[in-house]
Design a protein around this motif. Structure first.
Motif, PDB file in Angstrom:
ATOM      1  N   MET B   1       0.839  -1.204   0.000  1.00  0.00           N
ATOM      2  CA  MET B   1       0.000   0.000   0.000  1.00  0.00           C
ATOM      3  C   MET B   1       0.871   1.250   0.000  1.00  0.00           C
ATOM      4  O   MET B   1       1.806   1.344   0.770  1.00  0.00           O
ATOM      5  N   ARG B   3       2.247   4.732   0.737  1.00  0.00           N
ATOM      6  CA  ARG B   3       2.167   5.590   1.911  1.00  0.00           C
ATOM      7  C   ARG B   3       2.054   7.050   1.480  1.00  0.00           C
ATOM      8  O   ARG B   3       2.697   7.481   0.530  1.00  0.00           O
ATOM      9  N   ARG B   4       1.229   7.776   2.159  1.00  0.00           N
ATOM     10  CA  ARG B   4       1.135   9.205   1.878  1.00  0.00           C
ATOM     11  C   ARG B   4       2.389   9.890   2.349  1.00  0.00           C
ATOM     12  O   ARG B   4       2.952   9.533   3.364  1.00  0.00           O
ATOM     13  N   PRO B 211     -12.612   7.256   9.191  1.00  0.00           N
ATOM     14  CA  PRO B 211     -11.286   6.747   9.527  1.00  0.00           C
ATOM     15  C   PRO B 211     -11.236   6.074  10.895  1.00  0.00           C
ATOM     16  O   PRO B 211     -10.582   5.041  11.055  1.00  0.00           O
ATOM     17  N   SER B 214     -12.662   2.791  10.564  1.00  0.00           N
ATOM     18  CA  SER B 214     -11.705   1.933   9.855  1.00  0.00           C
ATOM     19  C   SER B 214     -10.592   1.475  10.792  1.00  0.00           C
ATOM     20  O   SER B 214     -10.222   0.295  10.817  1.00  0.00           O
ATOM     21  N   SER B 218      -9.874  -2.251  11.954  1.00  0.00           N
ATOM     22  CA  SER B 218      -8.552  -2.861  11.756  1.00  0.00           C
ATOM     23  C   SER B 218      -7.979  -3.345  13.075  1.00  0.00           C
ATOM     24  O   SER B 218      -7.394  -4.433  13.156  1.00  0.00           O
ATOM     25  N   GLU B 229      -2.980  -5.071   7.527  1.00  0.00           N
ATOM     26  CA  GLU B 229      -2.310  -3.830   7.118  1.00  0.00           C
ATOM     27  C   GLU B 229      -3.225  -2.651   7.422  1.00  0.00           C
ATOM     28  O   GLU B 229      -4.350  -2.584   6.928  1.00  0.00           O
ATOM     29  N   PRO B 231      -4.458   1.166   7.041  1.00  0.00           N
ATOM     30  CA  PRO B 231      -4.334   2.186   5.995  1.00  0.00           C
ATOM     31  C   PRO B 231      -3.679   3.457   6.534  1.00  0.00           C
ATOM     32  O   PRO B 231      -3.646   3.693   7.739  1.00  0.00           O
ATOM     33  N   ASP B 232      -3.174   4.266   5.574  1.00  0.00           N
ATOM     34  CA  ASP B 232      -2.634   5.575   5.940  1.00  0.00           C
ATOM     35  C   ASP B 232      -3.724   6.624   5.804  1.00  0.00           C
ATOM     36  O   ASP B 232      -4.702   6.448   5.068  1.00  0.00           O
ATOM     37  N   TYR B 233      -3.550   7.714   6.487  1.00  0.00           N
ATOM     38  CA  TYR B 233      -4.534   8.796   6.462  1.00  0.00           C
ATOM     39  C   TYR B 233      -3.846  10.129   6.206  1.00  0.00           C
ATOM     40  O   TYR B 233      -2.676  10.302   6.548  1.00  0.00           O
ATOM     41  N   GLN B 239      -3.287   9.707  11.631  1.00  0.00           N
ATOM     42  CA  GLN B 239      -2.076   8.981  11.276  1.00  0.00           C
ATOM     43  C   GLN B 239      -1.278   8.639  12.533  1.00  0.00           C
ATOM     44  O   GLN B 239      -0.669   7.567  12.624  1.00  0.00           O
ATOM     45  N   THR B 242      -2.873   5.679  13.952  1.00  0.00           N
ATOM     46  CA  THR B 242      -2.484   4.517  13.146  1.00  0.00           C
ATOM     47  C   THR B 242      -1.055   4.104  13.451  1.00  0.00           C
ATOM     48  O   THR B 242      -0.754   2.918  13.605  1.00  0.00           O
TER      49      THR B 242
END
Lengths: 101, 519
Positions: B1, B3-4, B211, B214, B218, B229, B231-233, B239, B242
Motif C-alpha cells: 500500500m 504511503r502518503r 477513519p 476503519s 482494523s 495492514e 491504511p494511511d490517512y 495517522q 495509526t
C-alpha cells in the motif's frame, strides 16, 4: 492493603554488612547483589539476625567467598546464628569458609 | 500500500479550523444579507406609510378647499356670518394640511413644486374670488371668473393627488418586491446554512468518523490476524493513532514470535521433561525379598525438578541409593542432575565406594562450566545384613528410623562443585523393621503459615508411619507437607524410603542396634 513483609534486609556497615531475615530462593539475589561489591576488601557479613538459609543462600555465600578469595580479599561470616551454623555444618562447608561464630 | 507523504498530510485541527472559519464567515454573511434585506424592507414600509399619510393629507386638502369654495358661494347667496364657517374651517384645515405636506419626505417625489402650484392657485382664488366676495357680495366677480379660478386650484390639487397616488402605488409595488426579496434571502440563508451543516457533517464523517471506524475495525481484526495492514490517512492526528497501533502491532508481533518460540521451546522441553522425568524415577526391578521401597518426587511449582534419585542393584547382594539435588530448577538443572546420577551409578558399578564415587563425580564436574553446585548422597546396602556404606556431599542428613530414635547420617564432605575436597565413606546399619530415609531439603524447607519451616521434627513425626511400610511413610510425609504448606512449592521434594523386613531375610544375619560406624 497490607504491605509486603521485608523478608531480608542487608545493611552496610563500616566493614561489611548486617543481614537480618531469611536467605532463600526469594531473597538470595538481593544478598548476592550486596556482596558483589568490593570483593578485594576484607569484609564481614554479620549473620546474627538471619533465621534461615537454604541451598540458594548457601550458594550466594560460597560464590561471594570465592570471589573474595580470587580478588585477594576475604569474606568472614561473623556472629553466625545457630540455625545458620547448623546449615553450614550439614553442608560440610564450615571448614572451607571463614566463619567466626 | 502506497504511503502518503508527510508533506501532503494536514492536521485535523487545521481542517476543522478552516471549516469553522468557513461556517462563521458564511453564517455572518447570511446574517448580514438578511439583516440588510430586513432593514430595506423596514425602510420601504416607512416610505409606504409616509406616502399613505401624504395621500390622506392631499385628500383632506382637497376637501378643505372644497369647503372654502362652498362657504364663499353660500355667503354670496346669503351673506350671513355663519355662512362663512365652512370657509374659515376649510382655511384652517388647508393651512394644517399644507404644513403637514411640506413636512412629508417621500422617497422619490418632491412635493414642493406641487404644493407651490396649489398654494399659488389658492392664493389667486382667495385674492380674486373669495376675499372680494366676502368684502362685498354684490361686487363679487362673475361666476365664470370664480369657476375658472377654482378650477385652476382644483387642477393643481388633482396634479398633487395624482403624483402622491403614483408615488404610493410605486411604494406599494416596491414593498411587495422587497418583502419577497427579504423572504427569499432569509429562506435562502437558512437553506444554505442547512446545506453547510450537512456538508460539515459529511466532512466530519469523512475525515473523522469513517477513519476512526476503519481504525477500530482494523484494530479489532488484529485480534484475529496481527498481520492486518492498517491504511494511511491524510490527517495527522489519525495517522498518529495509526502509527501508535502499528507500533503496538509490531510489539504484539514480536511478543507473538517470542511466545511462539517459547511455546515451541516449551513443547520441546516438555518432551524432554517427560523423558527426564521417566529417567528420574528409580530403575529398580524386583526388590529383594521383604525389602520395601517407596519414593516421591514433587517438583517445585511450575518447573521441572532439579532433584533426582535412583535405586538399584550393584550386584545381587548390594543395593544402591543415589540422590542428587542440583541448585536451581528447570530442564537444565534436571539434565544436570540426571547426568550426575548416571555418573554416580556408573562409579558404583565400577566398584567405587560411595565417597570415592562422589570424588570421581566432583572431578568430572570440575571441568564442566555448566555444572552447578549440588548436594548428593550415595548409599550401598547389603540386602542380606542391612549394613550400609554411605557418603554425603553436603546433603541433608539421611535418617534411619524405626525401633527407636531416628539416627541421622551426617555429611561426609562438602557439597559438590564449590571446593576441592574429599568425601569419606561411613558405615551404618539398617536393622530389621527399620528404614533408611533419604530426602532433599525441599521437604524440611517447605514454608507454612507465618513463614514457619516444616523442619526435621515434623518430618520425623510423619515418618512414624514407616511401621506400616515404606508406602505408608511416604504417604504420611506427603500429606503432612501438603497440609503444612502455604503458597507455592518453592523447591523440589524428593523422598526415598527403603524399609528392611522385620525378620532377617538371610539366616544368621543379626539385625543388632542401629549404629553409625566408620567404614
Amino acid at each position: 492493603m497490607t504491605a509486603p513483609v521485608e523478608l531480608l534486609t542487608v545493611t552496610e556497615t563500616g566493614n561489611g554488612w548486617i543481614a537480618v531475615g531469611e536467605i532463600d530462593g526469594q531473597t538470595s539475589p538481593q544478598l548476592g547483589v550486596a556482596l558483589a561489591a568490593d570483593p578485594a576488601k576484607a569484609l564481614e557479613l554479620d549473620l546474627s539476625g538471619v533465621s534461615f538459609v537454604d541451598s540458594s543462600g548457601l550458594r550466594v555465600l560460597i560464590e561471594a567467598h570465592q570471589r573474595a578469595e580470587q580478588a585477594g580479599g576475604r569474606l568472614t561470616l561473623v556472629r553466625v546464628s545457630p540455625t545458620v551454623a547448623r546449615l553450614l555444618d550439614i553442608s560440610g562447608v564450615t571448614s572451607y569458609l571463614h566463619v567466626d561464630r | 500500500m502506497a504511503r502518503r507523504r508527510d508533506s501532503l498530510r494536514t492536521s485535523l485541527r487545521g481542517r476543522l479550523g478552516a471549516v469553522l472559519l468557513v461556517i462563521v464567515g458564511f453564517v455572518g454573511l447570511s446574517a448580514l444579507v438578511s439583516g440588510l434585506s430586513i432593514k430595506v424592507w423596514s425602510a420601504t414600509l416607512d416610505d409606504r406609510g409616509e406616502a399613505r399619510n401624504a395621500a390622506r393629507d392631499v385628500s383632506d386638502l382637497k376637501l378643505a378647499y372644497s369647503d372654502q369654495e362652498t362657504g364663499v358661494r353660500g355667503y354670496q347667496i346669503a351673506p350671513a356670518d355663519d355662512a362663512l364657517t365652512p370657509y374659515r374651517d376649510g382655511s384652517a384645515l388647508a393651512r394644517q394640511m399644507l404644513d403637514r405636506l411640506h413636512a412629508r419626505r417621500l422617497d422619490q417625489l418632491d412635493l414642493t413644486s406641487y404644493l407651490a402650484a396649489v398654494e399659488r392657485s389658492a392664493d389667486q382664488w382667495r385674492s380674486t374670488v373669495a376675499e372680494p366676495t366676502i368684502d362685498d357680495p354684490q361686487a363679487a366677480p362673475t361666476a365664470a371668473v370664480a369657476t375658472a379660478r377654482f378650477d385652476q386650484l382644483r387642477n393643481d390639487l388633482d396634479a398633487l393627488d395624482t403624483a402622491v397616488t403614483a408615488e404610493l402605488d410605486r411604494l406599494l409595488d416596491r414593498t411587495d418586491m422587497v418583502r419577497a426579496t427579504t423572504f427569499a434571502v432569509v429562506i435562502g440563508s437558512f437553506v444554505a446554512t442547512l446545506f453547510v451543516v450537512i456538508a460539515v457533517a459529511m466532512l466530519f464523517r469523512r475525515w473523522v468518523l469513517s477513519p476512526l471506524a476503519s481504525i477500530s475495525s482494523s484494530a479489532r481484526r488484529l485480534g484475529d490476524d496481527d498481520t492486518v495492514e492498517l491504511p494511511d490517512y491524510g490527517i495527522t492526528e489519525l495517522q498518529d493513532v495509526t502509527d501508535a497501533i502499528r507500533s503496538m502491532q509490531a510489539s504484539l508481533a514480536e511478543a507473538r514470535d517470542r511466545a511462539v518460540t517459547a511455546y515451541e521451546g516449551l513443547a520441546q522441553s516438555a518432551v524432554l521433561a517427560l523423558h527426564v522425568r521417566s529417567q528420574l524415577s528409580n530403575e529398580l526391578g524386583e526388590l529383594p525379598a521383604g525389602w520395601d521401597v517407596e519414593s516421591m518426587l514433587e517438583p517445585a511449582t511450575g518447573v521441572v525438578a532439579g532433584d533426582c534419585y535412583d535405586l538399584g542393584l550393584v550386584d545381587p547382594h548390594t543395593l544402591y541409593i543415589v540422590i542428587v539435588d542440583v541448585t536451581g530448577h528447570g530442564a537444565v538443572a534436571a539434565l544436570d542432575a540426571l547426568k550426575a546420577k548416571s555418573q554416580l551409578r556408573a562409579a558404583l558399578r565400577s566398584r567405587l565406594e560411595p565417597g570415592a564415587a562422589i570424588e570421581w563425580l566432583a572431578r568430572e564436574r570440575s571441568g564442566d562450566p555448566e555444572a552447578d553446585f549440588m548436594t548428593t548422597a550415595v548409599v550401598l546396602v547389603d540386602i542380606e545384613t542391612g549394613a550400609c556404606r554411605y557418603a554425603s556431599g553436603g546433603h541433608p542428613p539421611m535418617l534411619i528410623v524405626g525401633n527407636g530414635s531416628p539416627v541421622p547420617l551426617d555429611p561426609t564432605g562438602p557439597l559438590v562443585g564449590a571446593f576441592t575436597a574429599t568425601w569419606a565413606t561411613h558405615a551404618a546399619q539398617i536393622g530389621p523393621g527399620q528404614a533408611l530415609v533419604v530426602y532433599t531439603d525441599g521437604v524440611t524447607d517447605t514454608i507454612g503459615a507465618e513463614r514457619e519451616r516444616f523442619g526435621d521434627a515434623r518430618m520425623i513425626d510423619a515418618l512414624d508411619g514407616v511401621r506400616h511400610g515404606a508406602g505408608a511413610a511416604v504417604d504420611a510425609l506427603r500429606t503432612a507437607v501438603e497440609e503444612f504448606r502455604v503458597g507455592p512449592r518453592y523447591d523440589d521434594l524428593s523422598v526415598v524410603v527403603l524399609a528392611r523386613p522385620a525378620q532377617p531375610a538371610v539366616e544368621g544375619a543379626s539385625p543388632g542396634p542401629i549404629a553409625r560406624m566408620p567404614a
